[in-house]
Design an enzyme around this catalytic site. Structure first.
Site, PDB file in Angstrom:
ATOM      1  CG  ASP A 105       3.780  10.802 -24.591  1.00  0.00           C
ATOM      2  OD1 ASP A 105       3.431   9.692 -24.085  1.00  0.00           O
ATOM      3  OD2 ASP A 105       3.812  11.888 -23.939  1.00  0.00           O
TER       4      ASP A 105
HETATM    5  N1  URA Z   1       8.208  11.895 -21.863  1.00  0.00           N
HETATM    6  C1  URA Z   1       6.968  12.474 -22.516  1.00  0.00           C
HETATM    7  O1  URA Z   1       6.710  13.172 -21.786  1.00  0.00           O
HETATM    8  N2  URA Z   1       6.808  11.868 -23.461  1.00  0.00           N
HETATM    9  C2  URA Z   1       7.215  10.969 -24.396  1.00  0.00           C
HETATM   10  O2  URA Z   1       6.782  10.294 -25.324  1.00  0.00           O
HETATM   11  C3  URA Z   1       8.418  10.660 -23.643  1.00  0.00           C
HETATM   12  C4  URA Z   1       8.832  11.139 -22.510  1.00  0.00           C
END
Ligand code: URA
Length: 248
Positions: A105
Site C-alpha cells: 500500500d
Molecule cells: N497488508 C496491508 O494492509 N497493506 C500492505 O501494504 C501489505 C499488507
C-alpha cells in the site's frame, strides 16, 4: 528459462519499441530458432532459442533481481493516474525495466522485490506458492494476549476467508506496541483489515521480510541486488519448471 512474447523480447533488447517490434515481426524480418515468425504473440524462451532480426542475433537482456526498501508515500505501480510518487522513479537508475513483485500500500514501507524475470515474479505472486511475508504493525498499546487472539482470526475479504495469521507481540514502546504478523497470502490491505477486525487501527506498517529477504541494510528509497545466496534460495524454494514456455 526466460519466456516472453517475442515483441516484448525485441523491445527489451532495445531493437525497437513494442510497436516497432510488431512491425518487424509482421514484415517477416524476425526468426526464432532459425524459422521466420510472422505471428504476433508467439512466446519464446530467449535463453534457449536464438532470436534474429534480419539475420543478426539478439542478445537477451540479463535477468536482474533487486530488493527495494520502499518508503512510505509511494505507489508500487509504475504509473499512477493520481500523479503520486511511484516505484518507477526510484528504479529508473537500474537501467533495465523491472517490475515489482506483488504490491504494498501507499502508506506501507519495507521489502519490495523488483525483477525482469517474469516467471519467477509470477511464481512468487501465485497464491499457491504461499510465500511468507512478515510485517510489523504499530498499534496503540498495551496489547494483551486476548487482543492478539482477535488478530489471528480469519476475516472475509472479497468473498473469501483469509487463513489464520501468525501474530505475536514484537515489542512495546510506551503506549505503542509493535505486532509481528506473518502471512502466507497477500490479500488486499490484509494487515490493516485484520487490525480493523480486531478493533485496532494500524498506525504504521512495515514489511520486514518477503520470502525470507529483508532490507534492514537499506535506508528508505535505497535498493540493492539480491545476493547470490538470496537468489539461489528463492530459486530452490520456488522453482520454475524447465521445459517449454507456458503458452506453447
Ligand atoms: N497488508 C496491508 O494492509 N497493506 C500492505 O501494504 C501489505 C499488507
Amino acid at each position: 528459462m526466460s519466456c516472453d512474447r517475442l515483441q516484448k523480447i525485441l523491445a527489451r533488447a532495445g531493437v525497437a519499441s513494442r510497436r516497432g517490434a510488431e512491425a518487424l515481426i509482421r514484415d517477416g524480418r524476425v526468426a526464432v530458432a532459425g524459422r521466420i515468425v510472422r505471428e504476433l504473440g508467439v512466446t519464446v524462451d530467449s535463453e534457449r532459442e536464438v532470436v534474429e532480426v534480419d539475420g543478426r542475433r539478439i542478445e537477451p537482456e540479463p535477468l536482474v533481481y533487486f530488493v527495494l526498501h520502499k518508503p512510505r508515500g509511494m505507489v508500487t505501480t509504475l504509473r499512477d493516474p493520481e500523479g503520486r510518487p511511484t516505484v518507477a522513479a526510484h528504479v529508473r537508475a537500474i537501467g533495465i525495466r523491472v517490475v515489482p513483485v506483488g504490491r504494498l500500500d501507499y502508506h506501507t514501507s519495507g521489502v519490495l522485490l523488483l525483477t525482469n524475470d517474469g516467471e519467477l515474479a509470477a511464481k512468487l505472486g501465485h497464491p499457491r506458492s504461499r510465500v511468507e511475508k512478515e510485517y510489523l504493525a504499530k498499534v496503540r498499546g498495551p496489547v494483551a494476549e486476548r487482543e492478539l487472539a482477535l488478530w489471528r482470526r480469519p476475516i472475509f475479504i472479497d468473498g473469501r476467508w483469509t487463513q489464520p495469521a501468525a501474530v505475536s507481540l514484537a515489542r512495546t514502546n510506551g503506549n505503542k506496541a509493535w505486532l509481528s504478523i506473518v502471512l502466507h497470502e497477500g490479500r488486499n490491505r490484509q494487515v490493516r483489515r485484520l487490525g480493523e477486525a480486531a478493533g485496532q487501527n494500524v498506525l504504521r506498517l512495515v514489511r520486514v521480510s518477503f520470502a525470507g529477504i529483508g532490507c534492514t541494510d537499506l535506508a528508505p528509497g535505497q535498493w540493492r541486488p539480491l545476493t547470490r545466496v538470496e537468489l539461489a534460495g528463492l530459486r530452490r524454494r520456488f522453482p520454475v519448471p524447465a521445459g517449454s514456455c507456458p503458452s506453447q
